[in-house]
Design an enzyme around this catalytic site. Structure first.
Site, PDB file in Angstrom:
ATOM      1  N   PRO A 178      12.045 -13.484  -0.201  1.00  0.00           N
ATOM      2  CA  PRO A 178      10.869 -13.727   0.417  1.00  0.00           C
ATOM      3  C   PRO A 178      10.080 -12.563   0.878  1.00  0.00           C
ATOM      4  O   PRO A 178      10.678 -11.444   0.812  1.00  0.00           O
ATOM      5  CB  PRO A 178      11.645 -14.243   1.796  1.00  0.00           C
ATOM      6  N   GLU A 205      14.214  -3.937  -2.681  1.00  0.00           N
ATOM      7  CA  GLU A 205      14.998  -4.100  -3.818  1.00  0.00           C
ATOM      8  C   GLU A 205      14.127  -5.039  -4.870  1.00  0.00           C
ATOM      9  O   GLU A 205      14.871  -5.207  -5.896  1.00  0.00           O
ATOM     10  CB  GLU A 205      16.494  -4.668  -3.258  1.00  0.00           C
ATOM     11  N   GLU A 212       1.030  -1.440   0.063  1.00  0.00           N
ATOM     12  CA  GLU A 212      -0.237  -0.132  -0.029  1.00  0.00           C
ATOM     13  C   GLU A 212       0.660   1.346   0.096  1.00  0.00           C
ATOM     14  O   GLU A 212       0.562   2.257  -0.558  1.00  0.00           O
ATOM     15  CB  GLU A 212      -1.025   0.006   1.057  1.00  0.00           C
ATOM     16  N   LEU A 236       1.865  -7.177 -11.669  1.00  0.00           N
ATOM     17  CA  LEU A 236       2.251  -6.028 -12.729  1.00  0.00           C
ATOM     18  C   LEU A 236       3.714  -5.462 -12.734  1.00  0.00           C
ATOM     19  O   LEU A 236       4.222  -4.915 -13.479  1.00  0.00           O
ATOM     20  CB  LEU A 236       1.323  -4.918 -12.485  1.00  0.00           C
ATOM     21  N   GLU A 237       4.089  -5.725 -11.445  1.00  0.00           N
ATOM     22  CA  GLU A 237       5.698  -5.072 -11.277  1.00  0.00           C
ATOM     23  C   GLU A 237       6.712  -5.824 -12.297  1.00  0.00           C
ATOM     24  O   GLU A 237       7.169  -4.992 -12.748  1.00  0.00           O
ATOM     25  CB  GLU A 237       5.989  -5.320  -9.614  1.00  0.00           C
TER      26      GLU A 237
END
Length: 454
Positions: free
Chosen positions: A289, A335, A81, A361-362
């Site tokens: 993770p 990162e 968020e 989407l990233e």
């Protein structure tokens, strides 16, 4: 459906003061009964102590009265968020003072990294004295809640202070909808929300199902898409440097494929590592993770399976030299986006276990082929978009993941086509920030005197 929800709610309005008392009493009992454990753990753990101090609103700075241009509080519960708010915050700070809040440690760290020049605070527990102290210190003139974070006491207190409230980039999963519907008649704090700026008509319909005023519901899109970097050419100089530094640190060979598993949960790390190793033994495997505290258990599980793991922090401090034959586990926060830009293929975690998935989407925005499992309830719209344009592949287990990886590595043209399709799909969804700002202005949630430009 809206009429039924509203009718049920009207029947319990007489009991609302009693319900608030009961809710507050429950929080009081939680404090009384939980205090010995909190105090003991706070003594033993500095991190826990810092968290408790923040949740009790003991470290909130007193900002004084808001300036004429307004002070906007933007709240995102955790990493996803907070990152989603980037484009909106960037637009708001052009005309308003902005304060960012988060609930989790990881969310706070990302917020401070993304917004180093802004006040970043921890969101308080939903107990009246703590909420009152928090609002008294921050003194916001508007409250923007990313996606869906509606704590009854916080909403009630904000409304009583005359602070307009908006749900921005609103979304509600089927599971959350079912949970809210169990308490349907008591969801009167929804009446105190001035605007529901929903990501899609699907989510807007769910808000209506909970009895939200249809006149306050608009479909403005997903502002997270506007904050996603579209490949390296859109990166800042600092991001480009991070990209180059990571490439050098990992000693990546252009001839060796990089297989990345992002935001993994539970048992996915072992499943994915085995599948990657079987499909492409020569590949550089990188695991990220979702929650860094899981890293020790991930390393242990992979070690028992015969994989000698490297940690990113060990490479950074020079404790080890990069070894492409060993899986790399990223034990840091913030990162993943840069790493998506370095990979050949991306698997999005939280999808081979019953979690609901992470943001598909990233990697697509980075022009990478996207692989994911069937559990995507948290990102149904995004997963459907990529599937519709042929930018992703659904894999139901480790065996299917291995086959998909092998096929795409053997057919670079197909992989490139998937990446291009995904990038264009993400670009087609941009513009939600501008629509959201227009809605915030139209509903008089932002202070008067000009509207921020996206």
């Amino acid at each position: 459906m809206v009429d039924q929800a509203t009718h049920r709610r009207s029947r319990v309005r007489w009991a609302l003061p009693l319900l608030r008392v009961v809710y507050g009493l429950a929080w009081f009992l939680l404090f009384v009964l939980g205090s010995p454990w909190w105090i003991a753990r706070s003594i033993l753990s500095k991190e826990f102590r810092v968290m408790v101090v923040g949740r009790l609103a003991l470290d909130v700075p007193g900002l004084g009265p808001a300036p004429v241009r307004g002070r906007i509080l933007v709240h995102g519960v955790s990493v996803g968020e907070v990152k989603a708010s980037q484009s909106l915050v960037a637009a708001l700070v052009q005309e308003h003072e902005v304060v960012v809040s988060a609930s989790t440690d990881s969310g706070l760290k990302v917020a401070r990294d993304l917004f180093p020049d802004l006040t970043v605070v921890r969101f308080p527990l939903d107990f009246l004295p703590l909420v009152s102290r928090f609002l008294g210190c921050i003194q916001p003139t508007a409250l923007l809640l990313m996606e869906l974070e509606v704590w009854p006491t916080f909403i009630h207190c904000s409304d009583r202070r005359g602070i307009p409230i908006a749900i921005v980039s609103g979304r509600i999963t089927p599971a959350s909808l079912a949970n809210y519907q169990r308490f349907g008649p008591t969801l009167t704090h929804f009446d105190r929300i001035s605007l529901f700026a929903a990501q899609s008509e699907v989510y807007a319909k769910r808000f209506r199902a909970l009895g939200a005023d249809p006149d306050r519901i608009l479909v403005t899109g997903n502002v997270k898409v506007d904050g996603i970097r579209m490949e390296l050419e859109q990166a800042t100089d600092g991001e480009k440097q991070s990209h180059q530094d990571l490439r050098r640190l990992l000693a990546l060979d252009p001839e060796v494929p990089v297989l990345l598993a992002g935001s993994t949960h539970d048992t996915e790390d072992l499943t994915v590592t085995r599948s990657f190793a079987a499909a492409a033994p020569e590949a550089r495997v990188i695991l990220v993770p979702r929650h860094p505290p899981r890293v020790p258990s991930v390393v242990e599980a992979l070690g028992r399976a015969g994989f000698q793991v490297q940690l990113l922090t060990d490479l950074r401090i020079g404790r080890e030299q990069p070894d492409a034959s060993r899986p790399l586990v990223v034990d840091t926060i913030g990162e993943l986006e840069v790493l998506y830009g370095l990979c050949t293929l991306a698997f999005v975690g939280g999808t081979l276990v019953e979690h609901g998935g992470q943001n598909v989407l990233e990697p697509a925005a980075q022009g990478k082929p996207v692989l994911h499992g069937p559990s995507v309830s948290n990102f149904q719209q995004e997963a459907a978009l990529l599937a519709r344009v042929g930018a992703s592949r659904l894999v139901r287990n480790g065996a299917e993941l291995g086959r998909a990886v092998a096929e795409l590595l053997a057919d670079p043209s197909e992989a490139r086509a998937m990446g291009q399709a995904g990038r264009e799909a993400v670009r087609s969804q941009q513009g939600a920030t501008e629509r959201t700002l227009e809605a915030l202005g139209a509903f008089q949630i932002l202070p008067p005197g000009g509207r921020s430009q996206a």
